[in-house]
Design an enzyme around this catalytic site. Structure first.
Site, PDB file in Angstrom:
ATOM      1  N   GLU A  62       0.846  -1.187   0.000  1.00 38.58           N
ATOM      2  CA  GLU A  62       0.000   0.000   0.000  1.00 38.58           C
ATOM      3  C   GLU A  62       0.893   1.253   0.000  1.00 38.58           C
ATOM      4  O   GLU A  62       2.000   1.243   0.540  1.00 38.58           O
ATOM      5  CB  GLU A  62      -0.851  -0.023   1.273  1.00 38.58           C
ATOM      6  CG  GLU A  62      -1.784   1.137   1.478  1.00 38.58           C
ATOM      7  CD  GLU A  62      -2.552   1.020   2.795  1.00 38.58           C
ATOM      8  OE1 GLU A  62      -3.654   1.581   2.882  1.00 38.58           O
ATOM      9  OE2 GLU A  62      -2.051   0.361   3.735  1.00 38.58           O
ATOM     10  N   LYS A  90     -10.086   1.460  -2.055  1.00 38.53           N
ATOM     11  CA  LYS A  90     -10.316   0.872  -0.735  1.00 38.53           C
ATOM     12  C   LYS A  90     -11.680   1.286  -0.165  1.00 38.53           C
ATOM     13  O   LYS A  90     -12.006   2.469  -0.088  1.00 38.53           O
ATOM     14  CB  LYS A  90      -9.199   1.325   0.202  1.00 38.53           C
ATOM     15  CG  LYS A  90      -9.191   0.681   1.578  1.00 38.53           C
ATOM     16  CD  LYS A  90      -8.013   1.237   2.366  1.00 38.53           C
ATOM     17  CE  LYS A  90      -7.889   0.610   3.738  1.00 38.53           C
ATOM     18  NZ  LYS A  90      -6.780   1.246   4.502  1.00 38.53           N
ATOM     19  N   CYS A 127      -5.137  -3.583   2.690  1.00 37.83           N
ATOM     20  CA  CYS A 127      -4.842  -3.425   4.116  1.00 37.83           C
ATOM     21  C   CYS A 127      -6.023  -3.720   5.047  1.00 37.83           C
ATOM     22  O   CYS A 127      -6.319  -4.867   5.333  1.00 37.83           O
ATOM     23  CB  CYS A 127      -4.279  -2.019   4.358  1.00 37.83           C
ATOM     24  SG  CYS A 127      -3.389  -1.835   5.929  1.00 37.83           S
TER      25      CYS A 127
END
Length: 285
Positions: free
Chosen positions: A43, A125, A167
């Site tokens: 990331e 995300k 993540c």
């Protein structure tokens, strides 16, 4: 391709796009030399630890023409990765910052690059990391990031069908299961875990997602001290569909770890223990 090598990479990113690009291309060449067909980066590989106002000026837009895989206005970092991918004939998964239309905020975006040097998919995300940890960091990702609003279908690559996450998405098993239902064979989580949460949860979460979905799980992580206030856990790893860690890095050094994706073995596991077929969606949903 039934079997293929992949590489998971980790490094300590910093505020300079050019330095981070140089690190990534060097690790791509190392992965290619070891026979990997696709390399996975963390990331925020383009930059990390920058003041919010500086981040807004550094991020670039990403535009993918439907059905053509052509990219427009992707900026220095992604142009460099696409060029290196094409020269080496290796695919690439990477987390970056993407410009948004929301004033003062960006997208946290996962980009998949083909061995031909074209962007084949992007994912923004959807779960944002807003936490206040006792005796630990306070992180409010929503202050600087716009949440995505959709899953993207798994992408066919030379190593298998890849489901894209980022993540904190790792903590939501329903997302991993949704990607498995859509055909994913490899789940990938470019990350920058904190040390405290990483020590407690990182490996057990990754192995859990692999076991419950019967997919390979690849988690490339930032590692080390990015700034005075930010440090990342590292311990990038590749987990097989049985939950075995088959490649792993430490919490200190940059580098790559290589493992083989064995799709016939994955299919055997799914056939012998067909847990997806046994799920009681009639009760749970």
């Amino acid at each position: 391709m039934q079997k293929a090598k992949i590489a998971v990479a980790q490094f300590c990113g910093g505020p300079s796009i050019s330095k981070n690009l140089s690190t990534c291309t060097r690790l791509m060449r190392l992965a290619s030399a070891q026979g990997a067909k696709l390399v996975f980066f963390p990331e925020a590989s383009d930059f990390i630890g920058n003041p919010p106002e500086e981040a807004l000026t550094l991020a670039s837009p990403i535009s993918v023409k439907e059905g053509e895989g052509e990219v427009e206005g992707e900026g220095q970092f992604l142009k460099g990765l696409c060029k290196e991918a094409k020269e080496l004939g290796i695919g690439c998964s990477v987390g970056v910052h993407e410009q948004s239309l929301s004033k003062g905020r960006l997208y946290n975006t996962h980009v998949l690059i083909s061995p031909h040097g074209t962007i084949t998919q992007t994912y923004r995300k959807i779960h944002l990391f807003d936490v206040d940890i006792a005796n630990g960091p306070q992180l409010m990702e929503s202050n600087s990031t716009v949440a995505g609003d959709r899953l993207v279908p798994p992408v066919s690559t030379p190593v298998g069908k890849i489901g894209l996450s980022i993540c904190y998405d790792l903590r939501f098993p329903e997302m991993a299961l949704a990607l498995r239902r859509k055909g994913a064979e490899i789940l990938t989580y470019p990350s920058a875990f904190t040390v405290k949460t990483g020590e407690a949860h990182w490996e057990v979460l990754l192995r859990s997602r692999a076991i419950e979905t019967q997919c390979y799980v690849v988690a490339a992580a930032q590692v080390g001290q990015h700034s005075e206030k930010r440090i990342s856990y590292g311990h990038s790893m590749i987990v097989d569909p049985w939950g075995k860690v088959c490649a792993k890095l430490d919490g200190v050094e940059e580098g790559i770890a290589v493992a083989e994706v064995d799709l016939p073995t994955m299919e055997r596991i799914r056939t012998e223990m067909p847990v997806l077929n046994h799920r009681r969606d009639d009760i749970f949903s």
